[in-house]
Design a protein around this motif. Sequence first.
Motif, short mmCIF file in Angstrom:
data_model
loop_
_atom_site.label_atom_id
_atom_site.label_comp_id
_atom_site.label_asym_id
_atom_site.label_seq_id
_atom_site.Cartn_x
_atom_site.Cartn_y
_atom_site.Cartn_z
N GLU A 211 13.15 4.73 -7.75
CA GLU A 211 14.55 4.46 -6.76
C GLU A 211 14.03 5.40 -5.19
N GLN A 212 13.16 6.48 -5.19
CA GLN A 212 13.04 7.42 -4.10
C GLN A 212 11.99 6.50 -3.34
N VAL A 213 11.07 5.76 -3.98
CA VAL A 213 10.33 4.80 -2.88
C VAL A 213 10.89 3.77 -2.29
N ALA A 214 11.98 3.14 -2.98
CA ALA A 214 12.66 2.08 -2.60
C ALA A 214 13.61 2.56 -1.19
N GLU B 152 0.86 -1.03 0.14
CA GLU B 152 -0.11 -0.08 0.01
C GLU B 152 0.99 1.28 -0.04
N ASP B 153 1.98 1.12 0.79
CA ASP B 153 2.88 2.48 1.00
C ASP B 153 3.75 2.67 -0.63
N VAL B 154 4.13 1.57 -1.17
CA VAL B 154 4.62 1.60 -2.39
C VAL B 154 3.36 2.30 -3.32
N LEU B 155 2.43 1.82 -3.64
CA LEU B 155 1.55 2.08 -4.58
C LEU B 155 1.07 3.95 -4.17
N GLU C 104 12.91 5.32 0.55
CA GLU C 104 12.13 5.84 1.72
C GLU C 104 11.52 4.84 2.46
N LEU C 105 11.15 3.48 1.79
CA LEU C 105 10.56 2.41 2.41
C LEU C 105 11.76 1.39 2.84
N GLY C 106 12.83 1.66 2.43
CA GLY C 106 13.94 0.53 2.81
C GLY C 106 13.70 -0.76 2.34
N ILE C 107 13.30 -0.78 1.12
CA ILE C 107 13.31 -2.08 0.44
C ILE C 107 14.29 -1.74 -1.02
N TYR D 159 9.41 -2.64 -8.28
CA TYR D 159 9.02 -3.04 -9.56
C TYR D 159 8.06 -4.42 -9.35
N ARG D 160 8.66 -5.40 -8.53
CA ARG D 160 7.56 -6.38 -8.39
C ARG D 160 6.27 -5.98 -7.79
N VAL D 161 6.17 -5.05 -6.86
CA VAL D 161 5.00 -4.76 -6.09
C VAL D 161 4.07 -4.13 -7.25
#
Length: 184
Positions: A162-165, A149-152, A167-170, A176-178
């Motif tokens: 890259e910023q999402v990754a 949900e956070d990724v979306l 921010e969320l520590g993934i 991309y998989r999500v």
Amino acid sequence: MIIGYARTSTTDQKAGLEAQERDLRAAGVERIFQEQISATGPRKAFADALDYVRDGDTLIVTKLDRLARSVADLVEITKQLEAKGASLRVLNLNLDTETPTGKLMLNLLGSIAQFERELMLERQREGIAKAKSEGKYKGRKPTAKAKMEDVLRLVENGLSREQVAKELGIGVASVYRVLASARS
């Protein structure tokens, strides 16, 4: 010159590192390169030790498993040492590659060590399979799916993958998989 290399896999193994250093000094080592890092990753101190070795020098380790990860790794290390005109000694095996017998024993023991490691990994896989069949082993929780949900939400807000990754520590691949699974 006699050069020593000491390594433990984790920083928790301070006593192990101190014991290696003590044994290396007792063997007459003049310069010690040491690190506390897994053998699977890059080993800077070991690379520095190999770079430091010169013609006529001897590299000493307390145990073979402190030096090489596999027979192929051991062969590569001994080739590098031979190319520099240096030899290898392993203290706990009383092994010295300056002699033909020492070279033979090193290759035999390296093969045995790799065989033992492969057997251990096979037993580990069997144990995991058994635990899974009994419902006792679940594996690692998927971190990216838990943050779907956070990724979306962050992607909808215009952040790059890259910023999402970050921010969320993934990982970026996880983002991309999500996104791919959300489209399905």
